[in-house]
Design a protein around this motif. Structure first.
Motif, PDB file in Angstrom:
ATOM      1  N   HIS A  76       0.832  -1.203   0.000  1.00  0.00           N
ATOM      2  CA  HIS A  76       0.000   0.000   0.000  1.00  0.00           C
ATOM      3  C   HIS A  76       0.868   1.255   0.000  1.00  0.00           C
ATOM      4  N   TYR A  77       1.857   1.292   0.875  1.00  0.00           N
ATOM      5  CA  TYR A  77       2.688   2.485   0.993  1.00  0.00           C
ATOM      6  C   TYR A  77       3.716   2.596  -0.130  1.00  0.00           C
ATOM      7  N   GLN A  78       4.107   1.475  -0.714  1.00  0.00           N
ATOM      8  CA  GLN A  78       4.970   1.564  -1.890  1.00  0.00           C
ATOM      9  C   GLN A  78       4.229   2.325  -2.993  1.00  0.00           C
ATOM     10  N   ALA A  79       2.954   2.003  -3.167  1.00  0.00           N
ATOM     11  CA  ALA A  79       2.143   2.695  -4.180  1.00  0.00           C
ATOM     12  C   ALA A  79       1.941   4.162  -3.806  1.00  0.00           C
ATOM     13  N   VAL A  80       1.684   4.426  -2.534  1.00  0.00           N
ATOM     14  CA  VAL A  80       1.496   5.802  -2.070  1.00  0.00           C
ATOM     15  C   VAL A  80       2.738   6.628  -2.357  1.00  0.00           C
ATOM     16  N   TRP A  81       3.918   6.065  -2.040  1.00  0.00           N
ATOM     17  CA  TRP A  81       5.155   6.813  -2.231  1.00  0.00           C
ATOM     18  C   TRP A  81       5.517   6.968  -3.694  1.00  0.00           C
ATOM     19  N   ALA A  82       5.201   5.980  -4.511  1.00  0.00           N
ATOM     20  CA  ALA A  82       5.457   6.106  -5.956  1.00  0.00           C
ATOM     21  C   ALA A  82       4.605   7.235  -6.525  1.00  0.00           C
ATOM     22  N   GLU A  83       3.330   7.287  -6.122  1.00  0.00           N
ATOM     23  CA  GLU A  83       2.435   8.358  -6.580  1.00  0.00           C
ATOM     24  C   GLU A  83       2.900   9.716  -6.060  1.00  0.00           C
ATOM     25  N   SER A  84       3.322   9.771  -4.820  1.00  0.00           N
ATOM     26  CA  SER A  84       3.794  11.018  -4.223  1.00  0.00           C
ATOM     27  C   SER A  84       5.039  11.532  -4.952  1.00  0.00           C
ATOM     28  N   GLN A  85       5.944  10.617  -5.277  1.00  0.00           N
ATOM     29  CA  GLN A  85       7.156  11.020  -5.995  1.00  0.00           C
ATOM     30  C   GLN A  85       6.810  11.591  -7.368  1.00  0.00           C
ATOM     31  N   ALA A  86       5.840  10.974  -8.039  1.00  0.00           N
ATOM     32  CA  ALA A  86       5.436  11.447  -9.364  1.00  0.00           C
ATOM     33  C   ALA A  86       4.809  12.836  -9.284  1.00  0.00           C
ATOM     34  N   LYS A  87       4.014  13.079  -8.249  1.00  0.00           N
ATOM     35  CA  LYS A  87       3.308  14.368  -8.103  1.00  0.00           C
ATOM     36  C   LYS A  87       4.184  15.469  -7.522  1.00  0.00           C
ATOM     37  N   HIS A  88       4.932  15.149  -6.477  1.00  0.00           N
ATOM     38  CA  HIS A  88       5.610  16.171  -5.691  1.00  0.00           C
ATOM     39  C   HIS A  88       7.134  16.133  -5.761  1.00  0.00           C
ATOM     40  N   GLY A  89       7.680  15.204  -6.492  1.00  0.00           N
ATOM     41  CA  GLY A  89       9.128  15.068  -6.469  1.00  0.00           C
ATOM     42  C   GLY A  89       9.553  14.338  -5.207  1.00  0.00           C
ATOM     43  N   HIS A  90      10.797  14.451  -4.854  1.00  0.00           N
ATOM     44  CA  HIS A  90      11.316  13.693  -3.709  1.00  0.00           C
ATOM     45  C   HIS A  90      10.870  14.294  -2.374  1.00  0.00           C
ATOM     46  N   ARG A  91      10.103  13.496  -1.627  1.00  0.00           N
ATOM     47  CA  ARG A  91       9.726  13.838  -0.248  1.00  0.00           C
ATOM     48  C   ARG A  91      10.170  12.672   0.603  1.00  0.00           C
ATOM     49  N   SER A  92      10.825  12.955   1.673  1.00  0.00           N
ATOM     50  CA  SER A  92      11.387  11.896   2.505  1.00  0.00           C
ATOM     51  C   SER A  92      10.303  11.076   3.200  1.00  0.00           C
ATOM     52  N   ALA A  93      10.395   9.770   3.038  1.00  0.00           N
ATOM     53  CA  ALA A  93       9.488   8.853   3.732  1.00  0.00           C
ATOM     54  C   ALA A  93       9.894   8.700   5.196  1.00  0.00           C
ATOM     55  N   LEU A  94      11.033   9.258   5.562  1.00  0.00           N
ATOM     56  CA  LEU A  94      11.505   9.143   6.942  1.00  0.00           C
ATOM     57  C   LEU A  94      10.992  10.277   7.820  1.00  0.00           C
ATOM     58  N   ARG A  95      10.164  11.129   7.263  1.00  0.00           N
ATOM     59  CA  ARG A  95       9.571  12.229   8.034  1.00  0.00           C
ATOM     60  C   ARG A  95       8.068  11.948   8.159  1.00  0.00           C
ATOM     61  N   LEU A  96       7.614  11.710   9.358  1.00  0.00           N
ATOM     62  CA  LEU A  96       6.229  11.324   9.600  1.00  0.00           C
ATOM     63  C   LEU A  96       5.236  12.335   9.025  1.00  0.00           C
ATOM     64  N   GLN A  97       5.565  13.624   9.068  1.00  0.00           N
ATOM     65  CA  GLN A  97       4.644  14.641   8.565  1.00  0.00           C
ATOM     66  C   GLN A  97       4.423  14.530   7.053  1.00  0.00           C
ATOM     67  N   ASN A  98       5.255  13.778   6.344  1.00  0.00           N
ATOM     68  CA  ASN A  98       5.073  13.583   4.908  1.00  0.00           C
ATOM     69  C   ASN A  98       4.110  12.440   4.588  1.00  0.00           C
ATOM     70  N   TRP A  99       3.718  11.685   5.589  1.00  0.00           N
ATOM     71  CA  TRP A  99       2.850  10.527   5.365  1.00  0.00           C
ATOM     72  C   TRP A  99       1.386  10.969   5.317  1.00  0.00           C
ATOM     73  N   PRO A 100       0.624  10.372   4.414  1.00  0.00           N
ATOM     74  CA  PRO A 100      -0.804  10.714   4.332  1.00  0.00           C
ATOM     75  C   PRO A 100      -1.574  10.092   5.499  1.00  0.00           C
ATOM     76  N   LEU A 101      -2.695  10.709   5.842  1.00  0.00           N
ATOM     77  CA  LEU A 101      -3.566  10.136   6.861  1.00  0.00           C
ATOM     78  C   LEU A 101      -4.246   8.903   6.285  1.00  0.00           C
TER      79      LEU A 101
END
Length: 175
Positions: A76-101
């Motif tokens: 689930h989160y692999q897909a979320v992060w792939a979509e996020s990278q496509a939309k927003h560029g590189h956002r660190s997955a190691l920062r909790l505030q970058n994670w979707p609710l």
């Protein structure tokens, strides 16, 4: 216990129910407690005396490890992060505030996509929430997770009241 097994259990004569209940209790005991239980409980007891700085450091280390593992091995989160990278560029997955609710509905509808890739190689225990605030959830946990939880319960529930798992104790409940 699954509903069909529970129905069969209630059809048994009382002595057989006693035997099945004892077997089930022994099975749960071996699931919950192992050779590592005392070590896990001791580590939890030590953490209770930690300073705020020690706690913050421990939490940050564990959170970072959890976020990394989740981003890399949970479909689930692999897909979320792939979509996020496509939309927003590189956002660190190691920062909790970058994670979707995450909504309960999403978890209910796609529950298996929240299991790590290596979860299939482990025997997972299925847990069901009661659904007191809505529709119940189905959750899975490994034996390691179950044993860690019960080691914490030993320290936080029993030891605080001067009781250990070696003492005779009971819980009253209904069904």
């Amino acid at each position: 216990m699954r509903p069909s097994l529970l129905k069969a259990y209630h059809l048994l004569p009382p002595p057989a129910r006693d035997l099945v209940a004892s077997w089930h209790g022994r099975r749960l005991f071996h699931l919950r407690y192992g050779l590592e239980t005392d070590r896990l409980a001791s580590a939890a007891r030590e953490r209770e005396a930690w300073s705020a700085t020690q706690w913050r450091s421990w939490q940050e280390e564990h959170l970072s490890s959890l976020l990394r593992c989740t981003a890399e091995s949970v479909p689930h989160y692999q897909a979320v992060w792939a979509e996020s990278q496509a939309k927003h560029g590189h956002r660190s997955a190691l920062r909790l505030q970058n994670w979707p609710l995450l909504s309960k509905q999403e978890l209910r509808e796609q529950s298996r996509t929240f299991l790590t890739k290596n979860a299939a190689s482990k025997r997972l225990q299925v847990e069901h929430t009661s659904g007191t605030t809505g529709t119940p959830l189905k959750l899975w946990q490994s034996r390691d997770t179950t044993r860690l939880w019960y080691a914490l319960a030993e320290v936080r529930w029993r030891n605080w009241y001067g009781v250990s798992r070696a003492d005779r104790w009971g819980i009253l409940g209904g069904q």
